[in-house]
Design a protein around this motif. Structure first.
Motif, short mmCIF file in Angstrom:
data_model
loop_
_atom_site.label_atom_id
_atom_site.label_comp_id
_atom_site.label_asym_id
_atom_site.label_seq_id
_atom_site.Cartn_x
_atom_site.Cartn_y
_atom_site.Cartn_z
N TRP A 40 0.84 -1.20 0.00
CA TRP A 40 0.00 0.00 0.00
C TRP A 40 0.87 1.25 0.00
O TRP A 40 0.53 2.26 -0.61
N HIS A 41 2.00 1.17 0.67
CA HIS A 41 2.89 2.33 0.81
C HIS A 41 3.76 2.58 -0.42
O HIS A 41 4.69 3.38 -0.36
N THR A 42 3.45 1.92 -1.54
CA THR A 42 4.06 2.30 -2.81
C THR A 42 3.22 3.37 -3.52
O THR A 42 3.57 3.77 -4.64
N LYS A 43 2.14 3.81 -2.89
CA LYS A 43 1.30 4.90 -3.42
C LYS A 43 0.92 4.62 -4.87
O LYS A 43 1.46 5.21 -5.81
N ASP A 44 -0.01 3.71 -5.03
CA ASP A 44 -0.53 3.35 -6.36
C ASP A 44 0.55 2.71 -7.24
O ASP A 44 0.72 3.06 -8.41
N ASN A 45 1.28 1.78 -6.62
CA ASN A 45 2.21 0.91 -7.35
C ASN A 45 3.39 1.64 -7.99
O ASN A 45 3.88 1.24 -9.05
N GLN A 46 3.88 2.68 -7.34
CA GLN A 46 5.15 3.26 -7.75
C GLN A 46 6.29 2.35 -7.28
O GLN A 46 6.13 1.54 -6.37
N ASN A 47 7.46 2.51 -7.85
CA ASN A 47 8.61 1.71 -7.45
C ASN A 47 9.44 2.43 -6.38
O ASN A 47 10.65 2.63 -6.51
N VAL A 48 8.76 2.80 -5.32
CA VAL A 48 9.41 3.38 -4.14
C VAL A 48 8.40 3.30 -3.00
O VAL A 48 7.19 3.34 -3.22
N LEU A 49 8.89 3.15 -1.79
CA LEU A 49 8.02 3.18 -0.61
C LEU A 49 7.87 4.61 -0.11
O LEU A 49 8.81 5.41 -0.17
N TYR A 50 6.68 4.89 0.42
CA TYR A 50 6.41 6.18 1.06
C TYR A 50 6.32 5.97 2.57
O TYR A 50 5.75 5.00 3.05
N TRP A 51 6.85 6.93 3.30
CA TRP A 51 7.01 6.82 4.76
C TRP A 51 5.67 6.86 5.48
O TRP A 51 5.44 6.11 6.42
N HIS A 52 4.76 7.76 5.07
CA HIS A 52 3.54 8.04 5.84
C HIS A 52 2.28 7.92 4.99
O HIS A 52 2.27 8.27 3.81
#
Length: 446
Positions: free
Chosen positions: A187-199
């Motif tokens: 879920w923390h890839t924000k719509d399946n980007q190739n990076v994790l989001y912190w919050h």
């Protein structure tokens, strides 16, 4: 108004005096062997998590004082993960019984079971009595993926340690596994980007907009995200997200010491501690670095800078070194060679014991024997000090006290490294990201 201010100053003086008296009243045995000194430091520091743990939740309080308007109820998820690992050390060394340890960790897990979480991800801070989120900043009022990874680094160690077939330990293992299974890392890839989001927050969505890119303390976040049995990230998220930033590769030398990854001079030393409380760096390599070399060289550069002491601060030298994030005379700061305020933080050198045992022991003896009257107290060494500014903290912080206990234990026995690296999910995640180590068994043939 003026009278109220006078009363406040009087209270502050009395409080400071009481803390100082309490610190000086703590016994400090002399003429200890190296092993006795390590025993004492670990055991004394453990009191922060055991005696000072929140009475309702059992979780670790953020800090020992209530400055910065934190209040008495604030508990920290990441610091609790470090505290769980400290409890395992305490049980193994006999400071508490195994039953006491398992009951305390189950108390924490039962509290987390009912506490606020967001897609399985816990916030940075919780109210230790109610389990409700306490916002860390105006928009940081939801899930914190990095703090959650620190928490579960500890809880997965507990799952591997508490293997007895009794009601408490069975519950403990099952509930940790259920919580672990439910963390929606992807879920923390924000719509399946190739990076994790912190919050992420139900009130503010992704508005913190903080991508997690390396190199810093967050390697464990990507390792656990790849290890998840239900919500795992793809390897591309690691290689294109974590390993893709302006300050990931370094490969320059500082004080004739090569630094493979990270900021110039390495940044604060907690980068080489937090992810490696459980993740064993010995022989650990991936496409980008040898993590033993990375962490040892980072430590050696930090020490060399303190010896060089270009700002000529009083108290720096071969026996007094270690720059990392901590309290200071100016408030909280991420101390490093490029942000040097003249503040030494004991956790920096002491949590580096696996990497630089001789130099860490020199620092430990200096802190204890020569500065102990000023910096040794109820929960071990205070958070930080500056001889140059004649400032000695009265505070202790969970995220600084925990690594002292855990990393000294890893130096002595490798206990937490063995536990964490024995977890099958973790092994799968490390293989998925192309990590190599003799602690990562080859995948069984299907």
């Amino acid at each position: 108004m003026k009278q109220s201010f006078i009363y406040f100053l009087l209270f502050l003086c009395l409080f400071t005096s009481a803390v100082a008296q309490k610190k000086s009243a703590v016994k400090r045995p002399q003429n200890l062997t190296d092993e006795q000194l390590l025993d004492l430091v670990q055991k004394q520091t453990f009191k922060y998590f055991w005696d000072f743990g929140h009475p309702v939740s059992g979780m670790a309080r953020e800090r020992s004082n209530t400055s910065f308007d934190y209040g008495n109820e604030v508990v920290t998820t990441g610091g609790t993960g470090f505290g769980v690992m400290a409890i395992i050390v305490a049980a193994e060394r006999g400071w508490i019984t195994r039953e006491q340890a398992s009951e305390r960790v189950l108390k924490i897990v039962n509290f987390l079971w009912k506490a606020d979480m967001f897609h399985g991800v816990f916030p940075h801070w919780l109210n230790g009595e109610t389990g409700k989120v306490i916002r860390f900043s105006p928009k940081d009022d939801g899930g914190d993926l990095v703090e959650t990874s620190f928490l579960f680094q500890g809880l997965l160690c507990a799952k591997q340690y508490f293997t007895n077939n009794n009601n408490t330990e069975n519950q403990l293992r099952n509930k940790i596994q259920w919580l672990w299974d439910g963390i929606e890392w992807n879920w923390h890839t924000k719509d399946n980007q190739n990076v994790l989001y912190w919050h992420w927050s139900p009130n503010n969505g992704w508005s913190m907009n903080h991508q997690i890119r390396g190199f810093n303390e967050c390697l464990i976040t990507y390792v656990l995200a790849a290890s998840s049995p239900r919500y795992s990230i793809s390897p591309q998220v690691y290689h294109q997200g974590w390993a893709n930033s302006n300050h990931f590769r370094n490969d320059r030398e500082f004080y004739d010491i090569k630094l493979p990854l990270g900021f110039d001079y390495g940044g604060p030393l907690f980068f080489s501690h937090y992810s490696f409380l459980g993740l064993d760096p010995r022989g650990l390599k991936d496409n980008y670095a040898d993590y033993w070399e990375q962490n040892r060289n980072h430590t050696l550069i930090n020490r060399a800078y303190c010896i060089d002491n270009p700002k000529q601060y009083k108290g720096y030298g071969p026996n007094s070194w270690g720059l990392t994030a901590s309290d200071s005379y100016r408030g909280y700061a991420a101390h490093s060679p490029t942000e040097d305020l003249g503040v030494i933080t004991p956790t920096a050198a002491l949590s580096a014991f696996p990497y630089t045992p001789e130099y860490s022991m020199q620092a430990l003896k200096h802190f204890y024997n020569n500065l102990g009257d000023k910096i040794w107290g109820e929960y071990g060494f205070v958070d930080a000090f500056s001889e140059h500014h004649n400032w000695y903290a009265n505070s202790y912080l969970a995220i600084d006290q925990g690594p002292i206990i855990v990393m000294i234990e890893n130096y002595r026995t490798g206990l937490l490294w063995k536990l964490f690296m024995s977890n099958k999910d973790v092994q799968n995640g490390l293989r998925k990201l192309n990590f190599k180590s003799d602690k990562i068994p080859a995948e069984a043939a299907k």
